[in-house]
Motif scaffolding. Structure first.
Motif, PDB file in Angstrom:
ATOM      1  N   PHE A 162       0.830  -1.206   0.000  1.00  0.00           N
ATOM      2  CA  PHE A 162       0.000   0.000   0.000  1.00  0.00           C
ATOM      3  C   PHE A 162       0.871   1.266   0.000  1.00  0.00           C
ATOM      4  N   MET A 191      -6.968   8.341  -6.500  1.00  0.00           N
ATOM      5  CA  MET A 191      -7.043   7.013  -5.883  1.00  0.00           C
ATOM      6  C   MET A 191      -6.301   6.939  -4.539  1.00  0.00           C
ATOM      7  N   LYS A 192      -5.596   8.015  -4.212  1.00  0.00           N
ATOM      8  CA  LYS A 192      -4.766   7.984  -2.986  1.00  0.00           C
ATOM      9  C   LYS A 192      -5.620   7.750  -1.738  1.00  0.00           C
ATOM     10  N   SER A 193      -6.841   8.338  -1.701  1.00  0.00           N
ATOM     11  CA  SER A 193      -7.669   8.173  -0.490  1.00  0.00           C
ATOM     12  C   SER A 193      -8.104   6.716  -0.329  1.00  0.00           C
ATOM     13  N   ASP A 194      -8.396   6.055  -1.481  1.00  0.00           N
ATOM     14  CA  ASP A 194      -8.779   4.641  -1.422  1.00  0.00           C
ATOM     15  C   ASP A 194      -7.629   3.782  -0.922  1.00  0.00           C
ATOM     16  N   VAL A 195      -6.441   4.120  -1.465  1.00  0.00           N
ATOM     17  CA  VAL A 195      -5.255   3.355  -1.020  1.00  0.00           C
ATOM     18  C   VAL A 195      -5.021   3.578   0.480  1.00  0.00           C
ATOM     19  N   ALA A 222      -7.266   4.289   2.661  1.00  0.00           N
ATOM     20  CA  ALA A 222      -8.285   3.535   3.409  1.00  0.00           C
ATOM     21  C   ALA A 222      -7.895   2.070   3.502  1.00  0.00           C
ATOM     22  N   GLY A 223      -7.353   1.551   2.423  1.00  0.00           N
ATOM     23  CA  GLY A 223      -6.921   0.156   2.437  1.00  0.00           C
ATOM     24  C   GLY A 223      -5.807  -0.075   3.444  1.00  0.00           C
ATOM     25  N   LYS A 224      -4.860   0.880   3.499  1.00  0.00           N
ATOM     26  CA  LYS A 224      -3.758   0.742   4.465  1.00  0.00           C
ATOM     27  C   LYS A 224      -4.286   0.817   5.899  1.00  0.00           C
ATOM     28  N   ASP A 225      -5.310   1.672   6.099  1.00  0.00           N
ATOM     29  CA  ASP A 225      -5.917   1.764   7.446  1.00  0.00           C
ATOM     30  C   ASP A 225      -6.525   0.435   7.860  1.00  0.00           C
ATOM     31  N   GLN A 226      -7.176  -0.203   6.920  1.00  0.00           N
ATOM     32  CA  GLN A 226      -7.785  -1.502   7.208  1.00  0.00           C
ATOM     33  C   GLN A 226      -6.726  -2.530   7.582  1.00  0.00           C
TER      34      GLN A 226
END
Lengths: 432, 144
Positions: free
Chosen positions: A244, A255-259, A261-265
């Motif tokens: 990520f 797309m940075k915010s989605d990435v 969010a993925g790292k947060d998960q």
């Protein structure tokens, strides 16, 4: 769910049987044997005493009869009548009757302690027998003494001697033996009772120790297993997190915010794995001298870092200078879990933390004015993975309890629906 | 009750009058002889209280006329304080006891008005005496 207090299933009956058999073999049977031996020896002693006394009395009676016979012979030679002769000899205490008989055993004169009673029956006597019949007046010993007067005429002196004092002595001895026997039985019964209580307590402790050992063993296995699983999960999570990070540098801005969010998960998953691992790990506090107010302060700071808006809701009332011994980090963690639980449950109302030293304990109270916990759930709040909230693993209170118990303390929850909840912690220590 | 009291007082008076005389109980043959047991049925003709044994309380003595005969027996029953039955002249009585001299009987059992009173056991031991033997009551009811 914990299993405490008993042997494994199927072995309960065996344990009970073993306990009863041990009690019987090692205590009841030997004690009964001792009682029987005592009773037997006592019986033998009394029988022996009786026989010896009877022999002694018989001997004394023979001597008495012989002496009396000599005196009566002299008096008969002097021409005294048998009636006068018996009048001369004042009856002794133990002489029940005296009689002077002629050769044919006709009674010439007699006296007796009992009116009209002279136990003599010639009709029932076989040739050669004395004709003395048994007396119902207890133990009476008889003596027949041949007496010769100076004129050659033969007489017989018939004496009856009582053994009432011996009977009384034996009766008293029997009563004393019975009393002592009863006392022995009572002492034995008390002893057995205490022994069986001790044994029951020992068995209970042994069962508890066994259950604790099994639980620790299980925990070790689970801990080893979860550590392994956590390690296996965290490896790919680390790789995912790095991936990520790489993506963040190379994806378009949209797309940075989605990435992110993925790292947060991924971080969340790692946190869950960490918390799960810590829940099953054994707690090993490293004790050091502490001040209670510092521990509580540390917990409050940790809470406010996570919930900045909670400062106005948390009230701390802790006595200053209250010293205790424990692992500061773990204790602060336990308090933090309680504070977080209270904060999430109270929904805007205040939370109060009190701490003070009692005579032998240190008492900490975390109180909230939330909706309370239903009675049906109150007994389960310290169970691992039990939660009524939508979020969380449900291990915060479980960990708090483990930490408190690892420090030799205990924690309990008291709550009434609609009237808030108190978590009450007691640690050893205090003013003494 | 009054009659019994009167009898007792008469008995004491008789005993006082007879105090100087030799007591039959001191005679050589006056003891309960199991070899001389008899059973006599008769009618009570007199009730007396007489001294029988030296230094003892007066004894109740019944003069019993044998049924169908003129013979009379002096039946020694027991100490005046021991015998608790009411007994009257003219009553029919059956006595089991031992002959103890001329016309004298030492009673062991009396059957009176359908009741049996035991004053001595089968060997002549008096029921009113204590000692190492088993406890004895003032009166026992049984059959011969």
């Amino acid at each position: 769910m914990e299993r405490r207090g008993g042997p494994p299933e199927g072995e309960t009956e065996g344990w009970e049987l073993l306990k009863r058999r041990r009690l019987l073999v090692f205590f009841a049977l030997p004690f009964t044997g001792v009682l029987l031996i005592f009773a037997f020896v006592s019986f033998l002693n009394r029988t022996d005493s009786r026989k010896r006394s009877e022999n002694l009395v018989r001997g004394q009676l023979d001597v008495t009869a012989h002496i009396l016979g000599i005196n009566i012979s002299r008096l008969l030679t002097e021409g005294r009548s048998p009636g006068d002769i018996l009048g001369i000899f004042a009856p002794q205490e133990d002489i029940y009757f005296m009689a002077i008989l002629d050769e044919a055993k006709n009674v010439l004169a007699w006296n007796s302690r009992f009116e009209g009673y002279l136990p003599l029956s010639l009709a029932a006597a076989k040739p050669g027998e004395s004709g003395i019949i048994d007396s119902p007046a207890g133990n009476i010993f008889y003596a027949f003494e041949a007496v010769q007067a100076g004129n050659g005429r033969a007489y017989l002196l018939y004496l009856g001697h009582s053994l009432s004092s011996l009977d009384e002595m034996l009766a008293r001895s029997g009563r004393n033996s019975l009393l002592f026997f009863g006392l022995l039985v009572l002492v034995g019964a008390l002893f057995f009772h205490e022994i069986s209580l001790l044994q029951a307590r020992y068995m209970a402790k042994a069962r508890e120790a066994e259950a604790e050992r099994l639980e620790k063993e299980r925990f070790r296995e689970i801990s080893a297993f979860t550590s392994g699983v956590a390690h296996e999960i965290k490896n790919p999570l680390n790789s995912l997190s790095l991936l990520f990070d790489l993506l963040m540098n190379s994806v378009p801005s949209a797309m940075k915010s989605d990435v992110g969010a993925g790292k947060d998960q991924v971080r969340t998953i790692a946190g869950i794995v960490d918390r799960f691992s810590s829940a099953v790990k054994p707690i090993r506090p490293v004790p050091e001298p502490l001040l209670l107010e510092e521990v509580v302060g540390q917990a409050r700071e940790s809470l406010l870092r996570e919930f900045p808006g909670a400062a106005s809701r948390v009230e701390i009332v802790v006595g200053s200078g209250v010293r205790m011994r424990g692992d500061g980090g773990l204790l602060a963690q336990a308090l933090l879990n309680l504070l977080k639980n209270a904060l999430e449950a109270s929904d805007g109302s205040s939370i109060r933390v009190e701490g003070r030293a009692m005579r032998k304990t240190i008492e900490i109270l975390v109180r909230d004015d939330g909706p309370g916990i239903p009675a049906a759930d109150l007994g389960r709040v310290f169970e691992p993975f039990y939660s009524t909230k939508e979020r969380g693993l449900g291990i915060g209170l479980y960990l708090a309890r483990k930490i408190v118990e690892a420090h030799g303390g205990r924690i309990e929850a008291r709550s009434r629906e609609g009237r808030g909840t108190d978590f009450h912690i007691l640690f050893p220590g205090g003013l003494t | 009750m009054r009659r019994t009291l009167a009898l007792i007082l008469c008995g004491w008076a008789a005993a006082a009058a007879l105090a100087g005389q030799e007591s039959p109980g001191q005679a050589a043959g006056h003891f309960y002889n199991v070899d001389k047991e008899v059973r006599i049925e008769g009618t009570v003709r007199e009730i007396r209280f007489e001294p029988r044994y030296k230094d003892r309380a007066p004894f109740l003595v019944l003069v019993l006329q044998k049924a169908g005969a003129e013979e009379r027996y002096f039946v020694e029953v027991g100490p005046s304080w021991f015998f608790g039955q009411d007994i009257h002249q003219g009553e029919r009585l059956t006595v089991v006891g031992s002959l103890a001299g001329e016309g004298a009987v030492i009673a062991r059992q009396l059957r009176l008005r359908g009741e049996t009173v035991i004053v001595r056991d089968k060997k002549g031991f008096p029921s009113w005496s204590g000692g190492a033997a088993r406890p004895r009551g003032k009166r026992r009811v049984g059959s011969f």
